[in-house]
Design an enzyme around this catalytic site. Structure first.
Site: not given
Length: 363
Positions: A48, A338, A335
């Site tokens: 991600s 990340h 978040d």
């Protein structure tokens, strides 16, 4: 041409069981290439931290607000941040294109294929168990996408030009965070089956195997990002840092051990594989410096993210119902897992400054 891969979830979904990398100012370090050195395309594999939208039809994804809050047009593209991610930043610095499209993007155009795509999938890792738990695209899946991509590219530009693109382009790999946070220190039996040393060997085994595979398909210029200080991201402070939310020392110990082994392995592969340039890219120290000294770069908060409470929220629990911070520029993390676009830019710039000469051709 429709992809042969059936679209069907990153580290984030596991946060329902445990809680859930990474990397990377508004000014980037300029990549200076040697004379006659060009990169016709860029290909990115991983998780991600570099996924630009390959998970958009999976359970856990980031193609909804507040993700993309500061992206062009405020569009949530599937990038796990408020804006661009390192995949885009490197592509732009190489003057290839501004945004690196996801290979699974249904709107992908032939011209997009010619200049490179992103195969990364949030939640993936070197350990085969990692993507299995997250239902994300595994390394094997991403390799399969590359093979399919090659066939599609040959149909567009022919075999000779395809070979030129494959051998002259840049390949980036960014994963390991989910192996550490969600599998080894997550709700699995891995910690009881392996000690730190043997588990990093397992990760290295699959990393090496993948590097050999893409080399056999034509890859020669490969940057491999090491593991970040994953124990210091907000979510891992919450689950492993005790009441005071300190960094998870076990997480970081595993990360540094893996990085040491990865560095040695890449040196060995370069000796054994003709014309290869496989370079270890250190993101552990630049990110740790940003976390420990946020004020140096104008940040105020590094122990929690901008989304929600900032100590646990990450897709899918960082969602349209989540409140976001007033000024994202104060935060290192978007978040709980990340970094923000600004943090990514600073770290990417530092990686280029520290390791760019070896990666981009200045021997």
């Amino acid at each position: 041409m429709q992809s042969l891969f059936v679209k069907s979830h990153p580290c984030s979904i596991l946060l329902f069981n445990l809680i859930l990398f990474v990397l990377f100012y508004d000014t980037m370090a300029v990549i200076k290439l040697p004379p006659n050195e060009t990169y016709p395309a860029i290909f990115v594999f991983g998780d991600s931290t570099v996924d630009t939208g390959n998970n958009n039809n999976r359970i856990s994804r980031a193609n909804y607000r507040p993700y993309g809050n500061d992206f062009k047009g405020k569009v949530a593209t599937g990038r796990f941040s408020n804006g661009k991610v390192p995949s885009d930043m490197i592509a732009k610095e190489l003057e290839i294109k501004e945004f690196l499209p996801a290979y699974m993007d249904p709107n992908l155009q032939p011209q997009d294929l010619i200049t490179g795509v992103c195969f990364a999938s949030g939640g993936s890792g070197y350990d085969p168990l990692t993507p299995k738990l997250a239902s994300s695209w595994s390394l094997s899946d991403q390799l399969g996408m590359l093979k399919e991509y090659i066939m599609r590219l040959q149909g567009i530009v022919g075999a000779n030009r395809t070979n030129f693109i494959l051998t002259r382009s840049l390949y980036l790999i960014s994963m390991s965070s989910c192996d550490i946070a969600n599998v080894y220190f997550g709700p699995t039996s891995r910690r009881y089956e392996y000690d730190l040393n043997s588990y990093t060997d397992l990760m290295l085994k699959y990393a090496t195997q993948f590097l050999k595979e893409i080399y056999s398909l034509g890859a020669r210029r490969i940057g491999v990002l090491g593991a970040p200080p994953i124990g210091c991201v907000p979510s891992q402070r919450t689950v492993a840092g005790g009441v005071r939310r300190q960094c998870g020392e076990g997480h970081n110990q595993l990360a540094t051990l893996f990085n040491a082994k990865l560095t040695t392995s890449l040196d060995s592969l370069n000796k054994d594989m003709p014309d290869s340039r496989m370079v270890y890219l250190d993101i552990y120290n630049p990110l740790l410096d940003l976390i420990e000294h946020p004020e140096k770069n104008g940040f105020k908060i590094a122990k929690k993210g901008c989304c929600g409470t900032g100590i646990i929220e990450v897709a899918p629990i960082c969602n349209p119902l989540s409140a976001i911070c007033t000024d994202v520029n104060d935060y290192v993390f978007w978040d709980s897992f990340h970094p923000t676009e600004r943090a990514y830019k600073i770290i990417t710039s530092q990686v280029i400054k520290n390791d760019g000469n070896r990666l981009f051709g200045h021997q």
